[in-house]
Design an enzyme around this catalytic site. Structure first.
Site: not given
Length: 204
Positions: A7, A10, A13, A15, A31, A54, A78-79, A84
């Site tokens: 996502g 903000g 993710k 949380t 992350e 990156q 998380d992510r 990326d």
């Protein structure tokens, strides 16, 4: 089992990753924003530091995936490495904040890594409107995020939607986070957990 939460900046993710790790007793992989040596510089001078940032994220995410697979545990991440490569780097390139040479180099490295990694068993995408993202970013008050423009967030949102609409690497669960509050409302979190349970039972 490898679950990943995707996502925009903000969207919630970290949380949600924390809450789900606690509920399911999964290991959580976050992350690397606290120890990231490029983030502050990137947000003050994007063009100069975009490639470095990156590459740092790509390296960090690749190591995470290898660890997840080696651990043999149930992990929530998380992510993802895909965000990326399909959202952040192409967006920087399109905005003229990453040179053609750097972008091609980055893409080539990602494509090599992608041949060696397995996608998550379930991808959870947190869909959010721009006003909601802005509100959440302001609420958490990270100093380096103060300079993020609405245009930048909008571009990222468009790329997220395009990516999710063509995502075919595994199971996908889309959660609209504009009208739910999984932090303060146990019922909202319960609804999310029910949706995840339905997806997970199909994995076994």
């Amino acid at each position: 089992m490898h679950i990943a939460v995707a996502g925009n900046i903000g969207a919630g993710k970290t949380t949600l990753t924390t809450l789900l790790a606690k509920h399911y007793r999964w290991d959580a992989q976050f992350e690397d924003v606290v120890d990231n040596p490029y983030l502050d510089d990137f947000y003050t001078q994007m063009e100069r530091w975009s490639f470095n940032l990156q590459i740092y994220f790509l390296n960090s995410r690749y190591r995470q995936i290898l660890k997840i697979r080696e651990s043999g545990k149930n992990v929530i991440q998380d992510r993802t490495i895909y965000e990326d490569a399909h959202i952040f780097a192409p967006n920087l390139h399109a905005m003229g904040l990453m040179t053609n040479r750097d972008f091609e180099n980055y893409k080539s490295l990602f494509e090599l890594m992608e041949t060696l990694v397995q996608p998550p068993d379930l991808l959870i995408y947190l869909r959010s409107s721009i006003p909601n993202l802005v509100n959440q970013i302001h609420k958490r008050g990270r100093e380096y995020e103060n300079s993020i423009s609405i245009d930048y967030l909008s571009r990222l949102n468009e790329r997220y939607e395009a990516w999710v609409n063509t995502y075919e690497k595994g199971k996908l669960l889309v959660i609209d986070v504009d009208n739910i509050n999984f932090v303060d409302e146990p019922e909202d979190l319960g609804q999310v957990i029910n949706k995840i349970d339905a997806e997970i039972h199909g994995l076994f």
